[in-house]
Design an enzyme around this catalytic site. Structure first.
Site, short mmCIF file in Angstrom:
data_model
loop_
_atom_site.label_atom_id
_atom_site.label_comp_id
_atom_site.label_asym_id
_atom_site.label_seq_id
_atom_site.Cartn_x
_atom_site.Cartn_y
_atom_site.Cartn_z
N PHE A 1 0.84 -1.20 0.00
CA PHE A 1 0.00 0.00 0.00
C PHE A 1 0.87 1.24 0.00
CE2 PHE A 1 0.52 -1.61 4.29
CZ PHE A 1 1.05 -0.52 4.95
N SER B 1 -1.24 4.56 11.45
CA SER B 1 -1.10 3.22 10.88
C SER B 1 -2.04 3.08 9.70
CB SER B 1 -1.44 2.16 11.93
OG SER B 1 -2.83 1.91 11.91
N LYS B 2 -1.88 1.98 8.96
CA LYS B 2 -2.69 1.83 7.74
C LYS B 2 -4.17 1.69 8.05
CE LYS B 2 -1.87 -3.11 7.33
NZ LYS B 2 -1.32 -4.17 6.57
N ARG B 3 -4.50 1.42 9.30
CA ARG B 3 -5.92 1.28 9.65
C ARG B 3 -6.58 2.62 9.97
NH1 ARG B 3 -3.57 -3.27 10.90
NH2 ARG B 3 -2.46 -2.26 12.60
N ASP B 4 -5.77 3.67 10.16
CA ASP B 4 -6.36 4.97 10.48
C ASP B 4 -7.07 5.56 9.27
OD1 ASP B 4 -5.66 5.44 13.22
OD2 ASP B 4 -3.58 5.61 12.58
#
Ligand code: GLU
Length: 452
Positions: free
Chosen positions: A14, A224-227
């Site tokens: 990503f 993080s990539k989840r934010d």
């Protein structure tokens, strides 16, 4: 000296906003100084690196318009630009350290002897940072023993399995690719003394380093990539403009001397400089990002706005060829911050039925005599002969006078009855687009709903 900067991502699957911001700063710096921006893929970690995960990063950069002068797909005089294809070069550099007696084998790994002296990183953003690697690395804290123990300060540059370590290949490539400025995340600042020791071992002049502050999420931890807002492809899908995202990323850690906030790419190219990069961490603010994007949408020409909206209309089942589309988009334009929001604002114009928002219905029910208001609207609008903004307003005002309420008391119920919600585009122009027949059938449908 020709400025040469690089973005050196490891393919992780990503493109994160932090990485994209690093790419942008390198790109802008190169553009500003008439230099070269190159892309180098740091894919020596074979487990994590796949062609697909690289494509996602390249696609993200392409969408942002951060084109590279040298790198994958473009080539250039210092290729190959994938580290996995540069092993011979690394072997040659390792041989140089071997003949200088600067490396030795340790349990199958190769270690580089760090010098016993103070190394100072003179960073363009963080200032001077000094360390003696030999001294600092000779002891480490052992969490199990809960005390300091002796350690080997020499850096592993090649694993027992033969794979080269990041520090080594990163420096070799920066030398080989003649990089003049390394702009990267502050998480690499602690690696830089090791890198300087390697530059010196090769007798090479190191590039100028600029470590940019970390980008934190709203709760103050590393994003993080989840934010929300972490991944570039999500911006593309949500209908952000590349220029809006670049503008916001530029502001995440940099500011112009005059506090200007909205920039075209041309303006950023002309104004971006390392002296404006903040040394404190930046905090990601999705609302601000959306606002910046909304400002970019407002500045588009009508033709560009319409063209860019087309895929978002189609996705929502609205026929972009419908003759009411240009007018409807005009109503949406100042109300949206992303192209993806357009159908939510004007979708009601194109749908065959109204979907009622319960809270909105409850809100108008609370106020006054809703049944009478809707009946009065039906009465006046069914005899209205001039179905224009002015004609409709005059009719509604006449209806208001008949039942003895203010014009405003007619508008909200009319909006909810015909559009389904208290939110959305301006009511009267929407009624014009709906046409008299549909407006009346929606008002009558709402009457039935009220009497049910
Ligand atoms: N591959 C490293 C990373 O993704 C690059 C570090 C650098 O820019 O030197 O963090």
């Amino acid at each position: 000296m020709t400025v040469r900067t690089r973005f050196a991502p490891s393919p992780t699957g990503f493109l994160h906003i932090g990485g994209a911001r690093t790419a942008l700063y390198n790109w802008l710096y190169a553009k500003r100084h008439g230099g070269t921006f190159l892309l180098r893929v740091e894919d020596t970690d074979a487990d994590r690196s796949t062609a697909e995960s690289m494509e996602i990063i390249l696609d993200g950069l392409r969408w942002l318009g951060l084109d590279w002068d040298e790198g994958p797909g473009v080539g250039g005089p210092f290729g190959p630009y994938f580290q996995s294809e540069r092993i011979e070069i690394y072997d040659r550099y390792l041989a140089r350290l071997e003949s200088a007696g600067l490396v030795y084998e340790d349990e199958g790994a190769i270690r580089f002897r760090v010098p016993d002296k103070v190394i100072t990183v003179s960073d363009s953003v963080c200032g001077d940072v000094s360390i003696n690697l030999k001294e600092a690395g000779s002891r480490r804290y052992d969490a199990d023993l809960k005390r300091e123990v002796e350690a080997n300060p020499d850096i592993v540059i090649k694993r027992p399995n033969g794979g080269y370590i990041f520090h080594f290949v990163n420096v070799v490539d920066d030398i080989e690719m003649q990089i003049t400025h390394v702009i990267r995340g502050e998480d690499h600042l602690s690696n830089t003394p090791k890198h300087l020791a390697l530059f010196e071992a090769f007798g090479a002049t190191p590039p100028q380093f600029a470590h940019i502050p970390l980008n934190l999420n709203p709760s103050g931890t590393k994003m993080s990539k989840r934010d929300q807002g972490a991944l570039i492809h999500e911006y593309q899908e949500a209908g952000f403009l590349p220029s809006g995202v670049n503008n916001y990323m530029a502001l995440l850690g940099w500011s112009a001397k005059d506090d200007q906030e909205i920039f075209t790419m041309e303006e950023l190219k002309a104004k971006f400089d390392l002296s404006g990069v903040n040394s404190s961490n930046s905090k990601f603010d999705f609302d601000k990002c959306r606002w910046v994007n909304g400002e970019h949408l407002k500045r588009l020409s009508t033709e560009d706005f319409v063209a860019l909206a087309v895929p978002f209309l189609s996705k929502a089942g609205i026929d972009p060829a419908d003759p009411r589309v240009p007018e409807a988009l005009g109503l949406a334009r100042d109300r949206v911050q992303t192209l993806g929001e357009i159908p939510g604002i004007i979708g009601t114009v194109f749908s065959s039925s109204v979907s009622y928002d319960e809270t909105s219905v409850a809100k108008v029910k609370e106020k006054g005599d809703l049944v009478n208001v809707i009946a009065a609207l039906v009465d006046v609008l069914s005899v209205a002969s001039d179905w224009t903004v002015d004609g409709i307003k005059a009719a509604v005002s006449e209806g208001a006078a008949t039942i003895g309420v203010k014009m405003g008391a007619m508008m909200l119920p009319c909006r909810v009855a015909t559009m389904g919600s208290t939110a959305g585009a301006d009511l009267v122009p929407v009624l014009v687009l709906l046409g008299k027949e549909t407006t009346l059938s929606r008002l009558r449908g709402f009457q039935e709903l009220l009497s049910a």
